[in-house]
Design a protein around this motif. Structure first.
Motif, short mmCIF file in Angstrom:
data_model
loop_
_atom_site.label_atom_id
_atom_site.label_comp_id
_atom_site.label_asym_id
_atom_site.label_seq_id
_atom_site.Cartn_x
_atom_site.Cartn_y
_atom_site.Cartn_z
N GLU A 264 61.04 31.61 79.73
CA GLU A 264 59.90 30.72 79.95
C GLU A 264 59.08 31.11 81.18
N GLY A 265 59.55 32.11 81.91
CA GLY A 265 58.79 32.59 83.06
C GLY A 265 58.96 31.77 84.33
N GLU B 9 62.71 35.16 87.52
CA GLU B 9 62.65 36.56 87.08
C GLU B 9 64.01 37.05 86.63
#
Ligand code: PBE
Length: 280
Positions: free
Chosen positions: A276-277, A280
């Motif tokens: 989902e960002g 990282e």
């Protein structure tokens, strides 16, 4: 890093979805610079709730309906999910607990049965189950959790709302995870399930419709100790975008990775946060 310097204790109940949600919350806090103490996996609903209320924990995902009926003692659910959340938020403020924006994710209780029994008895709704219990005593046997057996928004309330009279001898109490297997095997005609559980699909169980809308909405939302939130108001901005991505499809997918594919809840949470960002 809006939460740099914060030490935040995250709690959850012990079932799969709660472990995943607790892990997601912890990862979000860490990504915002906080140090996280993991106190997820507490047995039963009351434990994690009380931890947040007393300040032994700072935050956890809880369900609106659970708070409305079980913690705040109301008897009638509010049909609109948003209004239900607003009422909980307002009422729970006096307990020193603040509810952040809710998810679409609505994990409600249900009764489910295997396909063979579904064919044999033809029940599709909880009203049908109540009728079966009357017309064919012994046919409507139930496997339920101890907590469900004792909650107002559980077995006692459901039986009352539907005029369902399943006698105690036809009710077996057991642990959450075992119920799915037992219902699939037919050792109980009906198992008490959570509608976002991945095993409903994998075990091809038929879910009975709550045709009288007895069960409230159970939208997941962050439940935060108000003192903590006053000290770290950035928590809201950290959690809101994450919560906004949680719906029933996501919950079923993530829950299945653990309960069907045997993955680790923390790993499942991390993979999703990366996907989902959010990290990282
Ligand atoms: N629920 C269904 C329960 C368990 C699953 C969300 C209503 C609860 O945790 O309160």
């Amino acid at each position: 890093e809006p939460l740099k310097g914060a030490h935040l204790t995250v709690t959850s109940k012990s079932f799969t979805e709660q472990l995943i949600l607790g892990a997601i919350m912890g990862i979000a806090f860490e990504a915002a610079g906080a140090e996280v103490i993991d106190r997820t996996g507490i047995q039963g609903s009351i434990g994690s709730r009380e931890a947040v209320r007393k300040g032994d924990a700072d935050a956890g995902y809880e369900y609106t309906g659970t708070a409305w009926i079980t913690y705040l003692g109301n008897s009638k659910p509010i049909p609109d999910p948003r209004e239900q959340w607003e009422a909980v938020r307002k009422d729970d403020a006096r307990n020193g607990v603040t509810w952040l924006q809710p998810a679409e994710l609505n994990n409600t209780y249900a009764l489910a049965m295997n396909q063979e029994n579904a064919k044999k008895y033809g029940t599709k709704t909880l009203s049908d189950v109540a009728k079966l219990a009357k017309s064919d005593p012994g046919a409507a046997s139930l496997c339920v959790e101890v907590e469900f057996a004792n909650r107002a928004d559980g077995l006692p309330g459901m039986q009352r709302a539907y005029g369902m009279n399943v006698p105690a001898r036809d009710i077996t109490q057991m642990d959450t995870g075992i119920i799915y297997t037992q219902a699939a095997k037919g050792s109980c005609t009906y198992g008490e399930v959570y509608t976002t559980d991945g095993r409903i699909n994998s075990m091809n169980l038929a879910v009975m419709d709550d045709d009288k809308k007895f069960f409230p909405n159970y939208n997941a939302a962050p439940m935060i100790n108000t003192k903590t939130l006053k000290e770290w108001p950035a928590i809201a901005g950290v959690l809101d975008p994450v919560t906004a991505r949680l719906d029933n499809a996501v919950a079923r997918k993530l829950n299945a990775k653990v309960d069907v594919d045997g993955e680790d809840p923390h790993q499942v949470a991390r993979d999703w946060m990366v996907e989902e960002g959010f990290v990282e």
